[in-house]
Design an enzyme around this catalytic site. Structure first.
Site, PDB file in Angstrom:
ATOM      1  N   SER A  12       0.808  -1.218   0.000  1.00  0.00           N
ATOM      2  CA  SER A  12       0.000   0.000   0.000  1.00  0.00           C
ATOM      3  C   SER A  12       0.850   1.281   0.000  1.00  0.00           C
ATOM      4  O   SER A  12       0.625   2.175  -0.808  1.00  0.00           O
ATOM      5  CB  SER A  12      -0.971  -0.019   1.185  1.00  0.00           C
ATOM      6  OG  SER A  12      -0.273  -0.272   2.368  1.00  0.00           O
ATOM      7  N   LYS A 180       4.312   6.128  17.555  1.00  0.00           N
ATOM      8  CA  LYS A 180       3.490   5.332  16.638  1.00  0.00           C
ATOM      9  C   LYS A 180       3.459   3.882  17.108  1.00  0.00           C
ATOM     10  O   LYS A 180       2.419   3.223  17.066  1.00  0.00           O
ATOM     11  CB  LYS A 180       4.033   5.445  15.207  1.00  0.00           C
ATOM     12  CG  LYS A 180       3.170   4.695  14.215  1.00  0.00           C
ATOM     13  CD  LYS A 180       3.105   5.331  12.863  1.00  0.00           C
ATOM     14  CE  LYS A 180       1.957   4.737  12.052  1.00  0.00           C
ATOM     15  NZ  LYS A 180       2.343   4.386  10.690  1.00  0.00           N
ATOM     16  N   SER A 250      -3.645  -2.376   9.978  1.00  0.00           N
ATOM     17  CA  SER A 250      -2.734  -3.108   9.087  1.00  0.00           C
ATOM     18  C   SER A 250      -2.534  -4.559   9.549  1.00  0.00           C
ATOM     19  O   SER A 250      -2.474  -5.469   8.727  1.00  0.00           O
ATOM     20  CB  SER A 250      -1.393  -2.379   9.021  1.00  0.00           C
ATOM     21  OG  SER A 250      -0.919  -2.099  10.315  1.00  0.00           O
TER      22      SER A 250
HETATM   23  O1  KPL Z   1      -1.416   2.680  12.080  1.00  0.00           O
HETATM   24  C1  KPL Z   1      -2.394   1.977  12.219  1.00  0.00           C
HETATM   25  C2  KPL Z   1      -2.350   0.658  11.542  1.00  0.00           C
HETATM   26  O2  KPL Z   1      -3.372   0.215  11.029  1.00  0.00           O
HETATM   27  O3  KPL Z   1      -1.274   0.051  11.507  1.00  0.00           O
HETATM   28  C3  KPL Z   1      -3.521   2.402  13.086  1.00  0.00           C
HETATM   29  C4  KPL Z   1      -3.181   3.682  13.784  1.00  0.00           C
HETATM   30  C5  KPL Z   1      -3.824   1.338  14.077  1.00  0.00           C
HETATM   31  C6  KPL Z   1      -4.758   2.743  12.276  1.00  0.00           C
HETATM   32  O4  KPL Z   1      -5.411   1.672  11.793  1.00  0.00           O
END
Ligand code: KPL
Length: 293
Positions: A12, A180, A250
């Site tokens: 993606s 993050k 993800s």
């Molecule tokens: O970064 C994300 C991911 O999907 O890896 C979040 C913040 C959980 C958003 O879906």
């Protein structure tokens, strides 16, 4: 025109970068298969456009690219870079786009050229062989873990911004990567275990465990001297859950597609940091055991 950029990984993020940058920056997208078909981008506003991006395999990589954006999953980075190193100049600059905090310090230490890390809140998912859906606008911060290469970070940020992916050079990328990671640790394993969208974590069945995860993550972050977000860890994480309530995170997408997950990249650094500081983290240990790998 500046030397072409290579984008390593046609998932993606790789496709999003390729489609957005095409026509502004010479580039090629490296995937498992070469293709002459255009990439089809759907924007968050619902517009669809085709982008004729060279889609090549590693063996066809140009010897002297301007830089390489590494967009593979964390666990695939080192193998992919070992292979790529046989085709490109050893001092080629890299931008690492991975989640977690595992591969970034290692590559920053071992790669001969400049290494930047990127932390992005852009949302995107692949759609079939050639499609990329840019699901939500975000911001990308770029920086080097040792506080070097500020001019490179500024120039990459400028090119991304001009392509519709707002970028900023920063001098606190380590903190941003850990922030993050903290959010991902509180959300991704739980939604992958229970196969729910992010908003499902607000359900009373899941709320207490999420709260317990956040509490342990906050303790590890404090021991690592990572400054908390302004709102505090709990409000910050619940804010992201609220803002991404409809998302399939993800890790859930990986589980549903039968791919390996980023369990080690996300929970591994927390477990290692806890061990380093002599902290007991039973909630994170159970979470790690329950999380699909
Ligand atoms: O970064 C994300 C991911 O999907 O890896 C979040 C913040 C959980 C958003 O879906």
């Amino acid at each position: 025109m500046a030397a072409p950029w290579l984008i390593l990984g046609a998932g993606s993020l790789g496709r999003l970068l390729a489609a957005r940058l095409s026509g502004r920056q010479a580039l090629a997208l490296i995937g498992r298969r070469a293709s002459v078909r255009a990439l089809n981008l759907t924007t968050p506003e619902g517009r669809t456009t085709d982008h004729a991006v060279p889609r090549i395999v590693m063996a066809d990589a140009l010897y002297r690219p301007g830089l390489v954006h590494v967009t593979t999953k964390s666990h695939a980075v080192e193998t992919a870079l070992e292979e790529l190193a046989g085709h490109i100049a050893a001092d080629t600059p890299l931008v690492l786009w991975q989640n977690g905090f595992q591969v970034q310090p290692r590559v920053t230490r071992d790669w001969l050229g400049p290494v930047l890390c990127a932390v992005t809140s852009e949302g995107a998912y692949v759609d079939g062989e050639d499609g990329i859906v840019h699901a939500g606008h975000g911001t990308t911060h770029l920086g080097n873990l040792d506080g070097e290469h500020a001019a490179l970070a500024t120039s990459v940020a400028r090119t991304l911004s001009a392509a519709g992916l707002p970028g900023r050079a920063c001098d606190d990328i380590r903190r941003r990567l850990w922030h993050k990671l903290a959010v991902n640790a509180a959300i991704n394993p739980m939604v992958a275990i229970h196969r729910i969208r992010n908003g499902g974590l607000r359900d009373p069945a899941h709320r207490p465990r999420v709260a317990a995860i956040i509490a342990e993550v906050a303790t590890v972050m404090a021991a690592e001297r990572i400054e908390p977000p302004q709102a505090g860890w709990s409000a910050h994480v619940w804010g992201v859950i609220e803002a991404t309530a409809g998302n399939r995170a993800s890790m859930l997408q990986d589980v549903l597609a039968g791919r390996p997950t980023e369990r080690e990249a996300i929970l591994g650094p927390l477990r290692e940091a806890a061990a380093r500081h002599g902290l007991e983290t039973p909630v994170l240990e159970t979470l790690w055991r329950d999380t699909p790998s």
